[in-house]
Structures are given as structure tokens and as C-alpha cells.
Design an enzyme around this catalytic site. Structure first.
Site, PDB file in Angstrom:
ATOM      1  N   ARG A  21      14.030   0.249  -1.253  1.00  0.00           N
ATOM      2  CA  ARG A  21      13.127   0.866  -0.264  1.00  0.00           C
ATOM      3  C   ARG A  21      13.066   2.377  -0.507  1.00  0.00           C
ATOM      4  O   ARG A  21      12.029   3.004  -0.366  1.00  0.00           O
ATOM      5  CB  ARG A  21      13.598   0.559   1.166  1.00  0.00           C
ATOM      6  N   TYR A  74     -13.019   6.553   8.179  1.00  0.00           N
ATOM      7  CA  TYR A  74     -12.904   5.098   8.034  1.00  0.00           C
ATOM      8  C   TYR A  74     -12.530   4.491   9.403  1.00  0.00           C
ATOM      9  O   TYR A  74     -11.687   5.042  10.123  1.00  0.00           O
ATOM     10  CB  TYR A  74     -11.846   4.800   6.968  1.00  0.00           C
ATOM     11  N   ASP A  77      -8.318  12.947   3.032  1.00  0.00           N
ATOM     12  CA  ASP A  77      -8.446  11.602   2.461  1.00  0.00           C
ATOM     13  C   ASP A  77      -9.404  11.721   1.273  1.00  0.00           C
ATOM     14  O   ASP A  77     -10.599  11.943   1.444  1.00  0.00           O
ATOM     15  CB  ASP A  77      -9.005  10.650   3.541  1.00  0.00           C
ATOM     16  N   LYS A  82      -8.647   1.297  -3.656  1.00  0.00           N
ATOM     17  CA  LYS A  82     -10.032   1.552  -4.037  1.00  0.00           C
ATOM     18  C   LYS A  82     -10.117   2.036  -5.493  1.00  0.00           C
ATOM     19  O   LYS A  82      -9.692   1.338  -6.391  1.00  0.00           O
ATOM     20  CB  LYS A  82     -10.648   2.532  -3.042  1.00  0.00           C
TER      21      LYS A  82
HETATM   22  C1  LIG Z   1     -11.659   6.202   3.083  1.00  0.00           C
HETATM   23  C2  LIG Z   1     -10.603   5.201   3.390  1.00  0.00           C
HETATM   24  N1  LIG Z   1      -9.378   5.624   3.741  1.00  0.00           N
HETATM   25  C3  LIG Z   1      -8.384   4.745   4.036  1.00  0.00           C
HETATM   26  C4  LIG Z   1      -8.602   3.382   4.001  1.00  0.00           C
HETATM   27  C5  LIG Z   1      -7.473   2.429   4.343  1.00  0.00           C
HETATM   28  O1  LIG Z   1      -6.923   1.908   3.178  1.00  0.00           O
HETATM   29  P1  LIG Z   1      -6.252   0.444   3.049  1.00  0.00           P
HETATM   30  O2  LIG Z   1      -7.339  -0.556   3.251  1.00  0.00           O
HETATM   31  O3  LIG Z   1      -5.678   0.450   1.677  1.00  0.00           O
HETATM   32  O4  LIG Z   1      -5.211   0.346   4.112  1.00  0.00           O
HETATM   33  C6  LIG Z   1      -9.856   2.902   3.631  1.00  0.00           C
HETATM   34  C7  LIG Z   1     -10.115   1.448   3.582  1.00  0.00           C
HETATM   35  O5  LIG Z   1     -11.235   1.013   3.421  1.00  0.00           O
HETATM   36  C8  LIG Z   1     -10.885   3.841   3.323  1.00  0.00           C
HETATM   37  O6  LIG Z   1     -12.119   3.434   2.980  1.00  0.00           O
END
Ligand SMILES: Cc1ncc(COP(=O)(O)O)c(C=O)c1O
Length: 387
Positions: free
Chosen positions: A56, A108, A180, A205
Site C-alpha cells: 500500500r 466533471y 485537472d 483517459k
Molecule cells: C475531467 C475528469 N476528471 C476526473 C474524472 C474522474 O476519473 P475516474 O473516472 O478515473 O475516477 C473524469 C472522469 O470522467 C474526468 O472526465
């Protein structure tokens, strides 16, 4: 705490993508980082170990990924997590009850849900603002503001935040600037150059790029923030397994090859859609009609493969979603294959309807993630579906 290898920094992006953070395996010379499937490590004697005690806390496959992405972002320390949301949840544990966070309003849907439905229960307060307007961002900050968090371009409305202006506002307020960078990736945008303190990604992604794992990663430059994040990563334990870490690491090796193709396909499809449907219906930062196109050119090296299109009604959206052949109807984005989705009922279903309406996430909005297939096939598919 995972720190980049300093000698990796001088290499260009593609070389870093392939090699950074990875060295041939000491036991066999294996060129590919082994998948260390172990939960624990045998210790030489009481209090003596090889730097690894329990998985971990540390895993060599995970460390390679952490070093790799940290080097690509121009950061110093990386912390990988089991998902983008797990990553953000851990970042938010840097704060405590009473702290105030200013957040972009069109983030998101899962980010909004985490903040609005869970973290407010722990005494954190949030103000959601339209970060396209730096003045609104500045006005939302107060004495309790401890962080500004933005997503740029946003999901799904492709709105931009002026990163340098937001970074400056964060500095003036002694707040951390958190970005982000999932949509742009370090190939197109480097938030540390604009004052970011923490960059994070859904590695699910573009970084992985093959739609075969879920993960997240946070990157920082500052040792003190890194110490805290490392403590949280181990204490809260939302870590990725070694196989998922390896899949993400294999993905980043081709990031510099995939992103130009996503970008080229995105530009071609956005141009066609804009000509056919009218520029006001097509949202893509690479189009001159995008209200923040100049900012996009200034802070991004490319615009990527994400396009949103407003078809007016849910029925018309459903019609297009039913007609596509190469684009697949699915959540997520950033993979080699093209996807299409309906944000209001999929990725942003967790955002209350009145809020979606206020933001402009209409029932007629569809979001395309242009993959890296041959453009003539993608164009033919888009032409027949949107005809
Ligand atoms: C811009 C963005 N940030 C964070 C996330 C969250 O990521 P995860 O689905 O890997 O938890 C997403 C998911 O679609 C996203 O599009």
C-alpha cells in the site's frame, strides 16, 4: 515518496514518455518494468529492508508510473491512485473542516458530486464559479479560501480557464492552485508553467489511452505538499494495483504519438460539424468561433479530440447516437477508439437538472471523443450520423 529521476528531465517529451521513471530490471535486465504482484516484501533483518515494506505504501511498478507522469508534467513527485475520483478525494484530505475551496462550476459531474454530496458533510465549503471570468474567480476567494480548483478545458462544455491568471489569484490568496489536466494532458498543456501547485488526472483517459483500466494520479513540485500527499496515499489507501499501474505506464509510452492524431481528427471533425450545423452548435477550442480560441492558442499546444455538439433536443441526440457505427455510445473518453456520449444522462447525470440547465448541459448535447482511427472512416461515420 516517489521522486523523479533527475537525469530524465533533460530529454524531450517523446523520450521522457517512453523512458522516464523506468530502468532495466536489476534481476534480469527486462526492458519493461515488471508487474510486481506482491503485497509485502521480505525484510533482511528487524528494521532493515530494501526500501519496500508493504505494497500500500510502495510498489515498484506504481513508482515507475508515478515517476513517468511526474516527469511528463514537469513535476517532481507523483502519487498514483485507484481512480481519478480516488485521487481527487485524497487531494481534498489536505484540507480540514472550515476550509473553503473555489471550484470551476463546469467540472466533471463526479467532481461536483464528491464536493457537493460528500465533502460538504465534513465541513469543507465550496463556491462554484464560472472560471472563464478571472474576476469572478478572484471575487469568490475569501480569508478561508485554501484552494482554487479548475478543469480546463472543461467536461463537457470545453470552457477554458486562464491558467496564469488563476495561478496568480491563488498566490495572492495563499491558496493552492489545483488543476485537472485530464482533457489536455501534458502533451498539450503544462499547468506548472502557469503556477499550478497540484496537477491531477484521471489516468483512465488519455494517459492510459486504451480504455483498459481505471486510475488517477497527482503530481506536485513542492516537497512539503508531497510529504502530506504521500502520508494520505498510504493512510487512506486508494492505491492502484500493479497491473493497472503497468497498463497506464504502457499507455504513456505512446502519448506523444496518439495526441497529435486525436488533435488532427478532432480538428477535421469539428470543422465539418461547424460548417454543416453552424458554429454556434459546435464547441471545440480549436475552432475560431470558440469564444476562448485565443486563450486556447496561448496556453495549449493543441486542442485534442473532445468536441461537444448541441443537437437541440434529446430526440435528435438519440437519433445520432443510434446511427453511429464507428463511434461507440459509451461513457469515458481519451481512448484510441472513438466514443460518443450524452452528458445529461451519462457523465453528468449526477448534476441536478436545474444546475445542468444553468450550465448549458442541455438534453440535446452530445460529446464526441475522437479516437485515432483513420479520418476518412470517422468522417464518413459522422457524415451519415449527423446528416
Ligand atoms: C475531467 C475528469 N476528471 C476526473 C474524472 C474522474 O476519473 P475516474 O473516472 O478515473 O475516477 C473524469 C472522469 O470522467 C474526468 O472526465
Amino acid at each position: 515518496m516517489t521522486r523523479i529521476f533527475d537525469e530524465d528531465v533533460s530529454n524531450s517529451f517523446g523520450t521522457r514518455a517512453i523512458h522516464a521513471g523506468q530502468r532495466p530490471d536489476l534481476l534480469s535486465g527486462a526492458i519493461m518494468t515488471p508487474i510486481y504482484t506482491t503485497s509485502t516484501y521480505v525484510q533482511d533483518a528487524l528494521g532493515e529492508n530494501k526500501g519496500y515494506e508493504y505494497a500500500r505504501g510502495k510498489n515498484p511498478t506504481r513508482e515507475a508510473l508515478e515517476r513517468n507522469v511526474a516527469t511528463l508534467e514537469g513535476g517532481v513527485h507523483g502519487f498514483a491512485f485507484s481512480s481519478g475520483m480516488g485521487c481527487l478525494d485524497s487531494i481534498m484530505k489536505l484540507f480540514k473542516a472550515g476550509d473553503h475551496i473555489v471550484c470551476g462550476e463546469n467540472v466533471y459531474g463526479g467532481t461536483f458530486r464528491l464536493f457537493d454530496r460528500i465533502l460538504t458533510n465534513f465541513g469543507l465549503t465550496f463556491t462554484f464559479v464560472d472560471t472563464r471570468d478571472s474576476q469572478k474567480l478572484a471575487d469568490a476567494c475569501g480569508p478561508k479560501t485554501k484552494a482554487i480548483l479548475v478543469e480546463t478545458p472543461t467536461n463537457p462544455l470545453m470552457r477554458l480557464t486562464d491558467l496564469s491568471a488563476a495561478g496568480e489569484i491563488a498566490r495572492q490568496n495563499n491558496a493552492l492552485f489545483i488543476v485537472d489536466n485530464t482533457f489536455a494532458t501534458p502533451f498539450f498543456q503544462l499547468p506548472f508553467e502557469h503556477g499550478a501547485d497540484i496537477i491531477y488526472h484521471s489516468t483512465t483517459k488519455y494517459l492510459n489511452g486504451h480504455s483498459d483500466m481505471i486510475g488517477g494520479i497527482a503530481i506536485v513540485r513542492d516537497d512539503a505538499i508531497a510529504e502530506q500527499l504521500q502520508f494520505i496515499q498510504n493512510a487512506s489507501g486508494a492505491v492502484p494495483g500493479p497491473f493497472d499501474s503497468w497498463l497506464a505506464l504502457r499507455g504513456t509510452k505512446t502519448l506523444h504519438l496518439r495526441m497529435p492524431r486525436h488533435d488532427a481528427n478532432g480538428r477535421s471533425i469539428a470543422s465539418w460539424l461547424s460548417e454543416k450545423m453552424g458554429p454556434e452548435k459546435v464547441i471545440y477550442p480549436g475552432l475560431e468561433s470558440h469564444p476562448q480560441h485565443e486563450l486556447a492558442k496561448r496556453q495549449m499546444r493543441g486542442f485534442g479530440g473532445m468536441i461537444s455538439v448541441d443537437l437541440g433536443t434529446k430526440a435528435r441526440a438519440a437519433e445520432v447516437l443510434g446511427k453511429v457505427r464507428i463511434f461507440s455510445l459509451a461513457e469515458s473518453l481519451g481512448g484510441v477508439e472513438s466514443l460518443i456520449s450524452h452528458p445529461a444522462s451519462m457523465t453528468h447525470a449526477s448534476v441536478p437538472p436545474d444546475r445542468r440547465a444553468y450550465l448549458g448541459i442541455t438534453e440535446g448535447l452530445v460529446r464526441l471523443s475522437c479516437g485515432v482511427e483513420d479520418i476518412e472512416d470517422l468522417m464518413a461515420d459522422v457524415e451519415q450520423a449527423f446528416a
